[in-house]
Design a protein around this motif. Sequence first.
Motif, PDB file in Angstrom:
ATOM      1  N   LYS A 197       0.853  -1.181   0.000  1.00 30.17           N
ATOM      2  CA  LYS A 197       0.000   0.000   0.000  1.00 30.17           C
ATOM      3  C   LYS A 197       0.894   1.238   0.000  1.00 30.17           C
ATOM      4  CE  LYS A 197      -4.012  -2.038   2.270  1.00 30.17           C
ATOM      5  NZ  LYS A 197      -5.197  -1.752   3.124  1.00 30.17           N
ATOM      6  N   VAL A 198       0.341   2.361  -0.402  1.00 33.29           N
ATOM      7  CA  VAL A 198       1.080   3.620  -0.326  1.00 33.29           C
ATOM      8  C   VAL A 198       1.188   4.016   1.144  1.00 33.29           C
ATOM      9  CG1 VAL A 198       1.097   6.062  -0.959  1.00 33.29           C
ATOM     10  CG2 VAL A 198       0.295   4.340  -2.599  1.00 33.29           C
ATOM     11  N   VAL A 199       2.403   4.308   1.584  1.00 30.48           N
ATOM     12  CA  VAL A 199       2.642   4.643   2.990  1.00 30.48           C
ATOM     13  C   VAL A 199       2.571   6.165   3.152  1.00 30.48           C
ATOM     14  CG1 VAL A 199       4.238   4.471   4.928  1.00 30.48           C
ATOM     15  CG2 VAL A 199       4.085   2.600   3.254  1.00 30.48           C
ATOM     16  N   VAL A 200       1.711   6.614   4.055  1.00 31.27           N
ATOM     17  CA  VAL A 200       1.576   8.036   4.365  1.00 31.27           C
ATOM     18  C   VAL A 200       2.178   8.246   5.747  1.00 31.27           C
ATOM     19  CG1 VAL A 200      -0.001   9.984   4.589  1.00 31.27           C
ATOM     20  CG2 VAL A 200      -0.532   8.107   2.999  1.00 31.27           C
ATOM     21  N   VAL A 239       5.702  13.668  -2.413  1.00 33.14           N
ATOM     22  CA  VAL A 239       4.745  12.747  -3.005  1.00 33.14           C
ATOM     23  C   VAL A 239       5.489  11.873  -3.996  1.00 33.14           C
ATOM     24  CG1 VAL A 239       2.615  12.500  -4.322  1.00 33.14           C
ATOM     25  CG2 VAL A 239       2.864  14.400  -2.707  1.00 33.14           C
ATOM     26  N   LEU A 240       5.704  10.628  -3.619  1.00 34.17           N
ATOM     27  CA  LEU A 240       6.427   9.673  -4.447  1.00 34.17           C
ATOM     28  C   LEU A 240       5.502   8.525  -4.819  1.00 34.17           C
ATOM     29  CD1 LEU A 240       9.791   9.595  -2.449  1.00 34.17           C
ATOM     30  CD2 LEU A 240       9.185  11.033  -4.405  1.00 34.17           C
ATOM     31  N   ARG A 272      -5.040  15.341  -2.822  1.00 35.20           N
ATOM     32  CA  ARG A 272      -4.551  16.715  -2.808  1.00 35.20           C
ATOM     33  C   ARG A 272      -3.905  16.989  -1.458  1.00 35.20           C
ATOM     34  NH1 ARG A 272      -8.863  19.700  -0.234  1.00 35.20           N
ATOM     35  NH2 ARG A 272     -10.710  18.345  -0.095  1.00 35.20           N
ATOM     36  N   LEU A 273      -3.168  18.067  -1.394  1.00 36.06           N
ATOM     37  CA  LEU A 273      -2.508  18.497  -0.172  1.00 36.06           C
ATOM     38  C   LEU A 273      -3.091  19.822   0.281  1.00 36.06           C
ATOM     39  CD1 LEU A 273       1.048  17.641  -1.437  1.00 36.06           C
ATOM     40  CD2 LEU A 273       0.036  16.579   0.583  1.00 36.06           C
ATOM     41  N   ILE A 274      -3.255  19.969   1.598  1.00 38.46           N
ATOM     42  CA  ILE A 274      -3.696  21.245   2.151  1.00 38.46           C
ATOM     43  C   ILE A 274      -2.739  21.634   3.265  1.00 38.46           C
ATOM     44  CG2 ILE A 274      -6.110  20.947   1.511  1.00 38.46           C
ATOM     45  CD1 ILE A 274      -6.707  20.146   4.389  1.00 38.46           C
ATOM     46  N   SER A 275      -2.590  22.913   3.509  1.00 41.98           N
ATOM     47  CA  SER A 275      -1.695  23.404   4.554  1.00 41.98           C
ATOM     48  C   SER A 275      -2.333  24.592   5.268  1.00 41.98           C
ATOM     49  CB  SER A 275      -0.339  23.836   3.975  1.00 41.98           C
ATOM     50  OG  SER A 275       0.352  22.746   3.418  1.00 41.98           O
ATOM     51  N   VAL A 276      -1.951  24.763   6.525  1.00 40.58           N
ATOM     52  CA  VAL A 276      -2.263  25.984   7.280  1.00 40.58           C
ATOM     53  C   VAL A 276      -0.945  26.545   7.784  1.00 40.58           C
ATOM     54  CG1 VAL A 276      -4.594  25.309   7.896  1.00 40.58           C
ATOM     55  CG2 VAL A 276      -2.703  24.661   9.389  1.00 40.58           C
TER      56      VAL A 276
END
Length: 243
Positions: free
Chosen positions: A194-197, A208-209, A236-240
């Motif tokens: 699985k993709v590891v986060v 993001v690889l 998608r990516l979000i940031s604060v």
Amino acid sequence: MHYLDARSPDGMRVYAIGDIHGHLDLLRDMHERIAGEIARDKPADWRIIHLGDLVDRGPDSSGVIGFLIAAVARDPRNMVLAGNHDVGFLDFLAEPDPVGLFARHGGRETARSYGVDLQVDNAASLARGHSELAAAVPDSHQRFLRALPRSASFGDFFFCHAGIRPCVALDRQDPEDLIWIRNEFLRYPELHPKVVVHGHTPQAEPEVLANRVNVDTGVFHSGVLTALVVDGAEKRLISVRTA
């Protein structure tokens, strides 16, 4: 599993938030943003996964733990995983080590958030500070940290603090690897089941690889807290950020 092909479970939106390190202000901002998205989009189901390192370095580790205890009690779809700094905090409370992770890497800021001025310069000050901190940390905070799991899995994604040992089945991973591993995991070029986060290794920008996503953007020095959002095949990516 390749990142481009990976999906969350049908109907479930997943948010994975990187290392918080005592930044309650940004954690609140992130939760407000996520709550707004959920209210707007009304996904059938959702999860918010915090990837560990709740404490150390930042100004309000105590506040972060309290916030997350309340969030999980309010809705168990808020999930929190253990990071090495969280385990290091518990280790220090059990046995104070003047050269351990907690004492050397941000533990004084954590202690200060509980109203304790922790000094580790000599045995007497270490013993005094440890005693004061052990008395100041609520039992509820310690129970919460001790109960944190080290991984979670949804759809084609595996979530943990640091990473996995390549070529070892996901259900046979060493719990210590899940909060500590770096080079063997970060340098591995092949796909995982699985993709590891993960977090743990701060970067100026999210990574993001094909086989992993690193959302640790070094909040303690960058003032940026980042999350990966997965909704079916959409990512998608979000940031604060600090003001």
